[in-house]
Design a protein around this motif. Sequence first.
Motif, PDB file in Angstrom:
ATOM      1  N   ARG A 184       0.849  -1.178   0.000  1.00 38.07           N
ATOM      2  CA  ARG A 184       0.000   0.000   0.000  1.00 38.07           C
ATOM      3  C   ARG A 184       0.892   1.238   0.000  1.00 38.07           C
ATOM      4  O   ARG A 184       1.859   1.310   0.754  1.00 38.07           O
ATOM      5  N   ILE A 189       8.080   6.638   7.471  1.00 33.50           N
ATOM      6  CA  ILE A 189       8.505   7.670   8.401  1.00 33.50           C
ATOM      7  C   ILE A 189      10.014   7.805   8.292  1.00 33.50           C
ATOM      8  O   ILE A 189      10.747   6.831   8.386  1.00 33.50           O
ATOM      9  N   SER A 353      -5.265  12.141  -0.088  1.00 35.31           N
ATOM     10  CA  SER A 353      -4.618  11.865   1.195  1.00 35.31           C
ATOM     11  C   SER A 353      -4.630  10.360   1.432  1.00 35.31           C
ATOM     12  O   SER A 353      -5.624   9.701   1.186  1.00 35.31           O
ATOM     13  N   CYS A 354      -3.511   9.818   1.904  1.00 35.26           N
ATOM     14  CA  CYS A 354      -3.444   8.366   2.045  1.00 35.26           C
ATOM     15  C   CYS A 354      -4.205   7.892   3.272  1.00 35.26           C
ATOM     16  O   CYS A 354      -4.544   6.736   3.388  1.00 35.26           O
ATOM     17  N   GLY A 355      -4.462   8.793   4.214  1.00 31.41           N
ATOM     18  CA  GLY A 355      -5.218   8.396   5.397  1.00 31.41           C
ATOM     19  C   GLY A 355      -4.380   7.797   6.488  1.00 31.41           C
ATOM     20  O   GLY A 355      -4.890   7.200   7.420  1.00 31.41           O
ATOM     21  N   GLN A 356      -3.072   7.956   6.390  1.00 32.17           N
ATOM     22  CA  GLN A 356      -2.217   7.341   7.390  1.00 32.17           C
ATOM     23  C   GLN A 356      -2.144   8.185   8.668  1.00 32.17           C
ATOM     24  O   GLN A 356      -2.332   7.682   9.758  1.00 32.17           O
ATOM     25  N   SER A 358      -3.307  11.422  11.154  1.00 30.03           N
ATOM     26  CA  SER A 358      -4.616  12.018  11.416  1.00 30.03           C
ATOM     27  C   SER A 358      -4.791  13.464  10.946  1.00 30.03           C
ATOM     28  O   SER A 358      -5.865  13.785  10.442  1.00 30.03           O
ATOM     29  N   ARG A 361      -5.537  13.266   7.172  1.00 31.00           N
ATOM     30  CA  ARG A 361      -6.719  12.460   6.867  1.00 31.00           C
ATOM     31  C   ARG A 361      -7.999  13.225   7.191  1.00 31.00           C
ATOM     32  O   ARG A 361      -8.923  13.283   6.389  1.00 31.00           O
ATOM     33  N   ILE A 399       3.285  13.231   8.378  1.00 31.08           N
ATOM     34  CA  ILE A 399       4.433  12.373   8.071  1.00 31.08           C
ATOM     35  C   ILE A 399       5.131  12.855   6.807  1.00 31.08           C
ATOM     36  O   ILE A 399       6.339  12.978   6.761  1.00 31.08           O
TER      37      ILE A 399
ATOM     38  N   GLY B  51       3.657   3.202  15.119  1.00 27.01           N
ATOM     39  CA  GLY B  51       3.961   4.575  15.537  1.00 27.01           C
ATOM     40  C   GLY B  51       4.111   5.534  14.384  1.00 27.01           C
ATOM     41  O   GLY B  51       4.223   5.140  13.228  1.00 27.01           O
ATOM     42  N   GLY B  52       4.095   6.819  14.742  1.00 21.28           N
ATOM     43  CA  GLY B  52       4.310   7.866  13.751  1.00 21.28           C
ATOM     44  C   GLY B  52       3.058   8.320  13.043  1.00 21.28           C
ATOM     45  O   GLY B  52       3.097   9.261  12.271  1.00 21.28           O
ATOM     46  N   LYS B  53       1.931   7.635  13.264  1.00 23.40           N
ATOM     47  CA  LYS B  53       0.753   7.935  12.454  1.00 23.40           C
ATOM     48  C   LYS B  53      -0.228   8.889  13.123  1.00 23.40           C
ATOM     49  O   LYS B  53      -0.815   9.733  12.465  1.00 23.40           O
ATOM     50  N   CYS B  54      -0.427   8.742  14.447  1.00 24.01           N
ATOM     51  CA  CYS B  54      -1.504   9.513  15.054  1.00 24.01           C
ATOM     52  C   CYS B  54      -1.096  10.949  15.331  1.00 24.01           C
ATOM     53  O   CYS B  54      -1.928  11.830  15.406  1.00 24.01           O
ATOM     54  N   ARG B 146     -18.578  10.910   9.306  1.00 27.77           N
ATOM     55  CA  ARG B 146     -18.384   9.850   8.321  1.00 27.77           C
ATOM     56  C   ARG B 146     -18.896   8.512   8.870  1.00 27.77           C
ATOM     57  O   ARG B 146     -18.719   8.213  10.047  1.00 27.77           O
ATOM     58  N   ILE B 165      -9.532   5.038  14.703  1.00 26.13           N
ATOM     59  CA  ILE B 165      -8.689   6.198  14.446  1.00 26.13           C
ATOM     60  C   ILE B 165      -7.522   5.830  13.527  1.00 26.13           C
ATOM     61  O   ILE B 165      -6.566   6.576  13.396  1.00 26.13           O
ATOM     62  N   LEU B 166      -7.594   4.674  12.916  1.00 25.06           N
ATOM     63  CA  LEU B 166      -6.585   4.189  11.961  1.00 25.06           C
ATOM     64  C   LEU B 166      -5.159   4.240  12.511  1.00 25.06           C
ATOM     65  O   LEU B 166      -4.280   4.845  11.918  1.00 25.06           O
ATOM     66  N   TYR B 168      -3.410   1.567  12.919  1.00 22.38           N
ATOM     67  CA  TYR B 168      -2.740   0.436  12.252  1.00 22.38           C
ATOM     68  C   TYR B 168      -2.206  -0.616  13.237  1.00 22.38           C
ATOM     69  O   TYR B 168      -1.517  -1.532  12.820  1.00 22.38           O
ATOM     70  N   VAL B 185      -5.953  -2.301   5.624  1.00 26.63           N
ATOM     71  CA  VAL B 185      -6.589  -1.017   5.382  1.00 26.63           C
ATOM     72  C   VAL B 185      -7.008  -0.953   3.921  1.00 26.63           C
ATOM     73  O   VAL B 185      -6.195  -1.134   3.033  1.00 26.63           O
ATOM     74  N   LEU B 186      -8.285  -0.724   3.705  1.00 30.51           N
ATOM     75  CA  LEU B 186      -8.786  -0.544   2.351  1.00 30.51           C
ATOM     76  C   LEU B 186      -9.047   0.941   2.117  1.00 30.51           C
ATOM     77  O   LEU B 186      -9.327   1.671   3.050  1.00 30.51           O
ATOM     78  N   ASP B 187      -9.007   1.339   0.874  1.00 33.96           N
ATOM     79  CA  ASP B 187      -9.280   2.722   0.479  1.00 33.96           C
ATOM     80  C   ASP B 187      -8.254   3.667   1.090  1.00 33.96           C
ATOM     81  O   ASP B 187      -7.327   3.246   1.754  1.00 33.96           O
ATOM     82  N   ARG B 188      -8.465   4.959   0.847  1.00 37.76           N
ATOM     83  CA  ARG B 188      -7.468   5.890   1.335  1.00 37.76           C
ATOM     84  C   ARG B 188      -8.156   7.160   1.839  1.00 37.76           C
ATOM     85  O   ARG B 188      -9.371   7.330   1.659  1.00 37.76           O
ATOM     86  N   GLY B 189      -7.372   8.011   2.426  1.00 37.08           N
ATOM     87  CA  GLY B 189      -7.890   9.283   2.910  1.00 37.08           C
ATOM     88  C   GLY B 189      -8.901   9.094   4.023  1.00 37.08           C
ATOM     89  O   GLY B 189      -8.784   8.161   4.820  1.00 37.08           O
ATOM     90  N   ASP B 190      -9.904   9.976   4.063  1.00 32.30           N
ATOM     91  CA  ASP B 190     -10.834   9.900   5.187  1.00 32.30           C
ATOM     92  C   ASP B 190     -11.841   8.771   5.028  1.00 32.30           C
ATOM     93  O   ASP B 190     -12.649   8.545   5.914  1.00 32.30           O
ATOM     94  N   ALA B 192     -10.616   5.702   4.363  1.00 34.79           N
ATOM     95  CA  ALA B 192      -9.811   4.498   4.605  1.00 34.79           C
ATOM     96  C   ALA B 192     -10.462   3.708   5.731  1.00 34.79           C
ATOM     97  O   ALA B 192     -10.981   4.274   6.681  1.00 34.79           O
TER      98      ALA B 192
END
Lengths: 450, 371
Positions: A184, A189, A353-356, A358, A361, A399, B51-54, B146, B165-166, B168, B185-190, B192
Amino acid sequence: MAVKLLLENAHVEGIRYYEAYRRTGGYRSVEKALKMTPEAIVEEVKKSGLRGRGGAGFPAGMKWSFIAKPEGVPRHLVCNADESEPGTFKDRYLMEFLPHLLIEGLIVSSFALGSNATYIYIRGEYAWIPDILEHAIDEAKANGWLGKNILGTGFDCEIYVQRGAGAYICGEETALIESLEGKRGNPRIKPPFPAVKGVWDRPTVVNNVETLAAVVPIINMGGDEYAKIGVGRSTGTKLISACGNINKPGVYEIDMTISVEEFIYSDEYCGGIPNGKKLKACIPGGSSVPILPANLLLKTAKGETRYMNYESLSDGGFATGSMMGSGGFIVLDEDQCVVRNTLTLARFYRHESCGQCSPCREGTGWMEKILKNIEYGKGKMSDIDLLWDIQRKIEGNTICPLGDAAAWPVAAAIRHFRDEFEWHVLNPEESQRRNYGLAHYADAREIVAA
Amino acid sequence: MAEGAPLFKVTIDNITVEVPAGTTILNAARKIGGDVAPPAMCYYSKLQGSGGKCRTCLVEVSKGSEKDPRPMPKLVASCRTTVMDGMEVKNITSPKVLDARAGVVEFLLLNHPLDCPICDQAGECHLQDLSYEHGKAGTRYEFQRRTFHKHDLGEYIQLHMTRCILCYRCVFTADQLTAKREHGVLDRGDHAQIATFIEKNLQNDFIGNVIDVCPVGALTDKTFRFKNRVWFTKPVDAHRDCPKCSGEVQLWMRGDEVFRITARKDEWGEIKDTTQGKPGWICNECRFEKKQVSDWVIEGPSKVNRQSVISANHYVGVQKPGETFENVMDGRQPRLFMDIHSVSEVNKPEIQLSLIEGPAHSDDFEVNNKD
């Protein structure tokens, strides 16, 4: 007159195919480069001052010298042909009409970086171009420029074309690498940077199509000669894809010494605004860079002429300047609505946006909804400040640079065109019937003349 | 961390701590503990690559290192940034960080349904804690939230995609713990979403652990669903001889009834190591099918973690202050901080409440108000 390095032979009959390309002096740089050492090539590119043409403008030679060289680990060169920025279509032109130029640049660069397997990651929507590239690769192979033991030097190189599936985010180098690996396309990071851990955790350099094509003239003429073209730290030539309200949209090669005014109005380039309309605003480097009103576009805040190069376009920072970006030059005339334009861009970034992480997204979708309200006459005054606050909280907190790219257009539109947003809020019905037109940012040429 | 790795000095919110090279800022801050540790919604120390995502753990690095003292230009994710020797980090002492964090909390809650009253995670939800500690009371979002189509993940695990909250974490869990990952995870953006493709059951032996790693109520236990509230149940440590996993669990009991079984968690809401020192993931059989007290050897009441509402008044490691007011003030009694008679009209001593007929009314005090 204008120097042309990349598009010099673009109009030669049959230049897409090997015969015509070779006849016009193609693959000379490979002959020359394979006699040099890889370090010497990197040195030439460093001397040329070539800056990455993908958008960030990072010096290419510097990037090449960062690549880690651990023993026994293969290295890779990846060509970023995932050109998806709205307004940018220069790489498409290069690949479609001069595929051999890219292949030639790739061979030289692969040799310099020690990559035996080089990838072109191409945007999914460019459905017909992989065939052109693959045909060119086959021709190059048949003539001994690719494959095993090129020109008897013992250097092996294969080029593979990988199709993307249509995602803007895969133009970000780490997302591109993820996608290339078959995963995907989420940006990684950083650190570690691709120069240390890229494709399959191997050292990787990712460069834009135009950057790699520019390696060819650099090797042919020498880095020092190349550096003499252009001005300051903006050396060489740059492809600009001009579109919007201009008489002659298209891809132009400029040597970065011409002024923005000349670029828009001269017949050699865009040929002015059609139907005698006035210039309102311009997005000078692809959709993600800040939009500039006409008065700040032609002259900097200090009153100096603005030129088409990295330094001049970014003069004044984001407060009164913009960026060179990827060279997608979008011109808006007096009939265009900045709110609508911003909404279009916000919708694009929400969709891509990839949605990764917050902020990007959730924030991109929120901005789009608010802009939609304002554009369709349902906005409130507080929405404008809210938009400003949202973009501020996205920018720099994500990110990858997509968050910044989504925040900048909104920020710049509010910064320079706040009166137009307020007009939309205060005149919800009138704003549905007509556009705001010009205001304080009236055509700067008139200001100068008056 | 390898033996003999050099120790780096790092200063977080003016507290200096020594950690081995390669430690992340977040883990260094957790070593200090308390408010200095940034909140983390997606980082999970037992899961590689998480990590790194939220972006809730953003911190400001005001000094890069001893060698290169330049500050970092942007806020960095502390869970994925390793410390350098002499690094200075600002977390709660930086207004920039608090502002950005409030923004992230707002973003996370933007499309969250806030259905805490009917959510099984309520009471031990990290998002609840996060929004209490770092969020704002209201939202500025005026649009419809959503929603997603429902996905059935089988008989044990309930997926509420609207609450997700994705982070992962569940994807990493399935990747690293189970033989085959069937959800992602399917799809992307908001739009996803966590889902299986196409409609599959999650059946792996260890897949139940996704419930434990989920920081919100997106993945909950179907065998516990709507049976009880977390704060009515009492956690009890127990173990059994399980051929698949360590068998060291926490039973959530009310009276003699076992309502729910989870892995044991540490103070950061993460799975604890077992007595053998391995991560204490538990198998589906232990988690879902052994709901009798007779299945288990009870060890005793669990120490409750700071995330749980049931921990009110019994926090782990609470220390009574050694210094009392009298000690500090050389035996003097503390003065009242505020003389209530001087600030409130109602308590003016000249009005004798006993002389007023019936209950006192605001009119009775008007004399004073007018003065």
